[in-house]
Design an enzyme around this catalytic site. Structure first.
Site, PDB file in Angstrom:
ATOM      1  N   SER A   9       0.866  -1.187   0.000  1.00 21.59           N
ATOM      2  CA  SER A   9       0.000   0.000   0.000  1.00 21.59           C
ATOM      3  C   SER A   9       0.896   1.228   0.000  1.00 21.59           C
ATOM      4  O   SER A   9       2.067   1.151   0.391  1.00 21.59           O
ATOM      5  CB  SER A   9      -0.945  -0.013   1.206  1.00 21.59           C
ATOM      6  OG  SER A   9      -0.226  -0.157   2.404  1.00 21.59           O
ATOM      7  N   GLU A  11       1.191   5.584   0.618  1.00 27.45           N
ATOM      8  CA  GLU A  11       0.604   6.748   1.305  1.00 27.45           C
ATOM      9  C   GLU A  11       0.993   8.059   0.620  1.00 27.45           C
ATOM     10  O   GLU A  11       2.142   8.241   0.228  1.00 27.45           O
ATOM     11  CB  GLU A  11       1.096   6.743   2.756  1.00 27.45           C
ATOM     12  CG  GLU A  11       0.587   7.891   3.582  1.00 27.45           C
ATOM     13  CD  GLU A  11       0.993   7.748   5.041  1.00 27.45           C
ATOM     14  OE1 GLU A  11       0.869   6.640   5.617  1.00 27.45           O
ATOM     15  OE2 GLU A  11       1.447   8.753   5.603  1.00 27.45           O
ATOM     16  N   HIS A  70      -6.884   8.997   6.022  1.00 30.78           N
ATOM     17  CA  HIS A  70      -6.437   9.059   7.416  1.00 30.78           C
ATOM     18  C   HIS A  70      -7.417   9.978   8.145  1.00 30.78           C
ATOM     19  O   HIS A  70      -7.818  11.010   7.604  1.00 30.78           O
ATOM     20  CB  HIS A  70      -5.035   9.654   7.517  1.00 30.78           C
ATOM     21  CG  HIS A  70      -3.972   8.772   6.913  1.00 30.78           C
ATOM     22  ND1 HIS A  70      -2.689   8.696   7.411  1.00 30.78           N
ATOM     23  CD2 HIS A  70      -4.004   7.922   5.861  1.00 30.78           C
ATOM     24  CE1 HIS A  70      -1.977   7.858   6.684  1.00 30.78           C
ATOM     25  NE2 HIS A  70      -2.754   7.371   5.731  1.00 30.78           N
ATOM     26  N   ARG A 100      -5.103   9.546  16.460  1.00 30.65           N
ATOM     27  CA  ARG A 100      -5.315  10.733  17.290  1.00 30.65           C
ATOM     28  C   ARG A 100      -4.911  11.973  16.493  1.00 30.65           C
ATOM     29  O   ARG A 100      -5.597  12.965  16.459  1.00 30.65           O
ATOM     30  CB  ARG A 100      -4.465  10.662  18.563  1.00 30.65           C
ATOM     31  CG  ARG A 100      -4.691  11.880  19.450  1.00 30.65           C
ATOM     32  CD  ARG A 100      -3.660  12.003  20.529  1.00 30.65           C
ATOM     33  NE  ARG A 100      -2.377  12.415  20.009  1.00 30.65           N
ATOM     34  CZ  ARG A 100      -1.297  12.614  20.741  1.00 30.65           C
ATOM     35  NH1 ARG A 100      -1.356  12.402  22.044  1.00 30.65           N
ATOM     36  NH2 ARG A 100      -0.172  13.010  20.203  1.00 30.65           N
ATOM     37  N   ASP A 102      -1.365  14.491  15.165  1.00 29.24           N
ATOM     38  CA  ASP A 102      -0.355  15.352  15.781  1.00 29.24           C
ATOM     39  C   ASP A 102      -1.037  16.639  16.187  1.00 29.24           C
ATOM     40  O   ASP A 102      -1.657  17.304  15.348  1.00 29.24           O
ATOM     41  CB  ASP A 102       0.775  15.632  14.788  1.00 29.24           C
ATOM     42  CG  ASP A 102       1.746  14.464  14.734  1.00 29.24           C
ATOM     43  OD1 ASP A 102       1.977  13.833  15.787  1.00 29.24           O
ATOM     44  OD2 ASP A 102       2.254  14.178  13.637  1.00 29.24           O
ATOM     45  N   HIS A 143       6.127   5.699  20.832  1.00 27.42           N
ATOM     46  CA  HIS A 143       5.648   7.042  20.507  1.00 27.42           C
ATOM     47  C   HIS A 143       6.404   8.071  21.359  1.00 27.42           C
ATOM     48  O   HIS A 143       6.623   7.849  22.552  1.00 27.42           O
ATOM     49  CB  HIS A 143       4.133   7.106  20.782  1.00 27.42           C
ATOM     50  CG  HIS A 143       3.511   8.377  20.310  1.00 27.42           C
ATOM     51  ND1 HIS A 143       3.314   9.453  21.140  1.00 27.42           N
ATOM     52  CD2 HIS A 143       3.087   8.756  19.080  1.00 27.42           C
ATOM     53  CE1 HIS A 143       2.762  10.436  20.436  1.00 27.42           C
ATOM     54  NE2 HIS A 143       2.613  10.042  19.195  1.00 27.42           N
ATOM     55  N   PHE A 210      12.569  15.264  10.215  1.00 27.54           N
ATOM     56  CA  PHE A 210      11.318  14.539  10.371  1.00 27.54           C
ATOM     57  C   PHE A 210      11.438  13.509  11.509  1.00 27.54           C
ATOM     58  O   PHE A 210      10.535  13.373  12.332  1.00 27.54           O
ATOM     59  CB  PHE A 210      11.026  13.863   9.032  1.00 27.54           C
ATOM     60  CG  PHE A 210       9.599  13.483   8.843  1.00 27.54           C
ATOM     61  CD1 PHE A 210       8.589  14.313   9.282  1.00 27.54           C
ATOM     62  CD2 PHE A 210       9.255  12.291   8.217  1.00 27.54           C
ATOM     63  CE1 PHE A 210       7.260  13.971   9.118  1.00 27.54           C
ATOM     64  CE2 PHE A 210       7.938  11.931   8.039  1.00 27.54           C
ATOM     65  CZ  PHE A 210       6.949  12.771   8.488  1.00 27.54           C
ATOM     66  N   HIS A 260       3.894  -0.976   3.699  1.00 28.19           N
ATOM     67  CA  HIS A 260       3.195   0.285   3.428  1.00 28.19           C
ATOM     68  C   HIS A 260       4.263   1.349   3.195  1.00 28.19           C
ATOM     69  O   HIS A 260       5.111   1.573   4.065  1.00 28.19           O
ATOM     70  CB  HIS A 260       2.337   0.652   4.643  1.00 28.19           C
ATOM     71  CG  HIS A 260       1.609   1.955   4.523  1.00 28.19           C
ATOM     72  ND1 HIS A 260       0.418   2.097   3.854  1.00 28.19           N
ATOM     73  CD2 HIS A 260       1.908   3.201   4.999  1.00 28.19           C
ATOM     74  CE1 HIS A 260       0.005   3.357   3.924  1.00 28.19           C
ATOM     75  NE2 HIS A 260       0.893   4.052   4.607  1.00 28.19           N
TER      76      HIS A 260
HETATM   77  P1  FAD Z   1      -2.648   7.302  20.155  1.00 27.79           P
HETATM   78  O1  FAD Z   1      -2.712   5.861  19.863  1.00 27.79           O
HETATM   79  O2  FAD Z   1      -3.866   7.937  20.763  1.00 27.79           O
HETATM   80  O3  FAD Z   1      -1.369   7.549  21.065  1.00 27.79           O
HETATM   81  C1  FAD Z   1      -0.878   8.856  21.325  1.00 27.79           C
HETATM   82  C2  FAD Z   1      -0.037   8.887  22.593  1.00 27.79           C
HETATM   83  O4  FAD Z   1      -0.886   8.783  23.731  1.00 27.79           O
HETATM   84  C3  FAD Z   1       0.949   7.720  22.735  1.00 27.79           C
HETATM   85  O5  FAD Z   1       2.069   8.204  23.436  1.00 27.79           O
HETATM   86  C4  FAD Z   1       0.201   6.697  23.581  1.00 27.79           C
HETATM   87  O6  FAD Z   1       1.062   5.857  24.320  1.00 27.79           O
HETATM   88  C5  FAD Z   1      -0.631   7.597  24.487  1.00 27.79           C
HETATM   89  N1  FAD Z   1      -1.966   7.043  24.765  1.00 27.79           N
HETATM   90  C6  FAD Z   1      -2.749   6.367  23.888  1.00 27.79           C
HETATM   91  N2  FAD Z   1      -3.941   6.069  24.471  1.00 27.79           N
HETATM   92  C7  FAD Z   1      -3.879   6.578  25.713  1.00 27.79           C
HETATM   93  C8  FAD Z   1      -4.794   6.616  26.791  1.00 27.79           C
HETATM   94  N3  FAD Z   1      -6.034   6.098  26.653  1.00 27.79           N
HETATM   95  N4  FAD Z   1      -4.403   7.232  27.950  1.00 27.79           N
HETATM   96  C9  FAD Z   1      -3.184   7.782  28.067  1.00 27.79           C
HETATM   97  N5  FAD Z   1      -2.256   7.780  27.059  1.00 27.79           N
HETATM   98  C10 FAD Z   1      -2.610   7.196  25.914  1.00 27.79           C
HETATM   99  N6  FAD Z   1      -0.827  12.413  11.998  1.00 27.79           N
HETATM  100  C11 FAD Z   1      -1.680  13.304  11.430  1.00 27.79           C
HETATM  101  O7  FAD Z   1      -1.922  14.380  11.991  1.00 27.79           O
HETATM  102  N7  FAD Z   1      -2.293  13.015  10.240  1.00 27.79           N
HETATM  103  C12 FAD Z   1      -2.107  11.830   9.594  1.00 27.79           C
HETATM  104  O8  FAD Z   1      -2.683  11.615   8.529  1.00 27.79           O
HETATM  105  C13 FAD Z   1      -1.216  10.880  10.168  1.00 27.79           C
HETATM  106  N8  FAD Z   1      -0.997   9.669   9.601  1.00 27.79           N
HETATM  107  C14 FAD Z   1      -0.211   8.740  10.240  1.00 27.79           C
HETATM  108  C15 FAD Z   1      -0.072   7.461   9.685  1.00 27.79           C
HETATM  109  C16 FAD Z   1       0.705   6.491  10.317  1.00 27.79           C
HETATM  110  C17 FAD Z   1       0.826   5.118   9.706  1.00 27.79           C
HETATM  111  C18 FAD Z   1       1.389   6.812  11.523  1.00 27.79           C
HETATM  112  C19 FAD Z   1       2.256   5.791  12.189  1.00 27.79           C
HETATM  113  C20 FAD Z   1       1.255   8.074  12.075  1.00 27.79           C
HETATM  114  C21 FAD Z   1       0.453   9.045  11.453  1.00 27.79           C
HETATM  115  N9  FAD Z   1       0.259  10.317  11.989  1.00 27.79           N
HETATM  116  C22 FAD Z   1      -0.593  11.225  11.398  1.00 27.79           C
HETATM  117  C23 FAD Z   1       0.963  10.695  13.218  1.00 27.79           C
HETATM  118  C24 FAD Z   1       0.140  10.406  14.473  1.00 27.79           C
HETATM  119  O9  FAD Z   1      -1.099  11.041  14.405  1.00 27.79           O
HETATM  120  C25 FAD Z   1       0.943  10.918  15.658  1.00 27.79           C
HETATM  121  O10 FAD Z   1       2.047  10.095  15.898  1.00 27.79           O
HETATM  122  C26 FAD Z   1       0.131  11.169  16.910  1.00 27.79           C
HETATM  123  O11 FAD Z   1       0.973  11.877  17.816  1.00 27.79           O
HETATM  124  C27 FAD Z   1      -0.337   9.895  17.598  1.00 27.79           C
HETATM  125  O12 FAD Z   1      -1.392   9.334  16.931  1.00 27.79           O
HETATM  126  P2  FAD Z   1      -1.922   7.862  17.353  1.00 27.79           P
HETATM  127  O13 FAD Z   1      -3.124   7.603  16.571  1.00 27.79           O
HETATM  128  O14 FAD Z   1      -0.813   6.900  17.295  1.00 27.79           O
HETATM  129  O15 FAD Z   1      -2.295   8.177  18.880  1.00 27.79           O
END
Ligand code: FAD
Length: 279
Positions: A9, A11, A70, A100, A102, A143, A210, A260
């Site tokens: 895939s 991106e 996304h 979640r 950034d 993370h 980055f 990916h």
């Molecule tokens: P989460 O899984 O919510 O984790 C975020 C942080 O919070 C981690 O440190 C985790 O340990 C902690 N955490 C998680 N759940 C909890 C909880 N319930 N209580 C307390 N702490 C918790 N970013 C963008 O803005 N746009 C995009 O399109 C985008 N695409 C991405 C695609 C991929 C494949 C990847 C790997 C990353 C992408 N990102 C994108 C970056 C990503 O959004 C960031 O890394 C963001 O900071 C974390 O997102 P997450 O979904 O992993 O968050």
């Protein structure tokens, strides 16, 4: 090299101009030769690139390939998320990368209805059942905001148990970190496919910048070798192609379910890697 059967895939990020959009159409055409499972398009947290993402997803679907938008939930209200998902569903989208996001500077954690990706996965399952294949993000090198490695693993497990179908990793250059992460997750009873996210390298300075923000490690030997080429971009690309291709070979050989690619909207390096891998 034997022919590969595992899926790929690719991106993209949304473009802002008609020229960028036209270039992306050409890039995708080049990458379609590898029969991708889907093309995904990133989206800025807080809806900053929503129109661009929507445009890219519309284009991808009209070209006849599965599209995975996304969806970063931070800063969005629950109803806004449901409405956006309804729109994607009506367009024929079956795949979502649930994140979640950034957090943009100045936007606190409290401005939207959801705070973490596990809550978004729960929302999608509650509202849409199994309509969408849900991808989540995984961090083999953890993370950058995680309190500890253990905490991050537990958070990943919670997010997977909320109903994710598979995961895509942050890019890495250390395959051992990926295999260790997969083992740790399996040991916690999670068996969803964890797909390595692969970053081709065209420029050391861009990669270093980055990597600092997203928490991906450039191993010392790789950093020093890339630095030693200074501004010789041909040498950087040639060396990095070898390194990344060898890592991909190992990942596929030792059990990665698919790959990916972070294309950065360019087909050249990614295509070379895929061809060398036997695609
Ligand atoms: P989460 O899984 O919510 O984790 C975020 C942080 O919070 C981690 O440190 C985790 O340990 C902690 N955490 C998680 N759940 C909890 C909880 N319930 N209580 C307390 N702490 C918790 N970013 C963008 O803005 N746009 C995009 O399109 C985008 N695409 C991405 C695609 C991929 C494949 C990847 C790997 C990353 C992408 N990102 C994108 C970056 C990503 O959004 C960031 O890394 C963001 O900071 C974390 O997102 P997450 O979904 O992993 O968050």
């Amino acid at each position: 090299m034997a022919k590969q059967s595992k899926k790929l895939s690719f991106e993209f990020f949304p473009t802002r101009t008609p020229e960028g959009r036209a270039k992306q159409v050409v890039t995708r055409k080049q990458l379609r030769q590898f029969d991708p499972e889907f093309f995904s398009c990133t989206s800025g947290a807080g809806g900053s690139t929503r129109d661009g993402t929507m445009q890219a997803i519309t284009d991808i679907l009209s070209e006849g390939t599965a599209a995975a938008p996304h969806l970063p939930c931070i800063g969005m209200q629950r109803q806004e998320i449901v409405d956006l998902l309804e729109e994607y569903k009506s367009m024929g989208v079956r795949h979502i990368v649930a994140l979640r996001g950034d957090i943009p500077s100045g936007m606190g954690m409290g401005s939207g209805s959801l705070h973490y990706a596990n809550e978004l996965v729960e929302l999608i399952k509650t509202e849409f059942g199994s309509h969408f294949h849900i991808e989540i993000a995984a961090y083999p090198e953890f993370h950058p905001q995680a309190r500890s490695a253990e905490d991050d693993l537990n958070n990943f497990v919670r997010k997977a148990k909320a109903g994710a179908d598979s995961a895509i990793t942050q890019y890495f250059f250390n395959a051992d970190a990926y295999f260790r992460f997969v083992d740790d997750v399996h040991a916690r009873g999670i068996n969803i496919p964890i797909i390595p996210g692969i970053m081709p390298v065209a420029s050391f300075s861009k990669l270093a910048r980055f990597s600092d923000t997203c928490g991906a490690e450039i191993p010392r030997w790789l950093r020093l070798k890339l630095q030693s080429y200074a501004d010789d971009s041909t040498a950087i690309k040639a060396f990095a192609l070898d390194v990344v291709t060898e890592m991909c070979e190992r990942l596929l050989r030792e059990g990665a379910p698919s790959l990916h690619f972070y294309t950065l909207n360019q087909a050249g390096l990614v295509s070379t890697i895929c061809q060398r891998l036997g695609y």
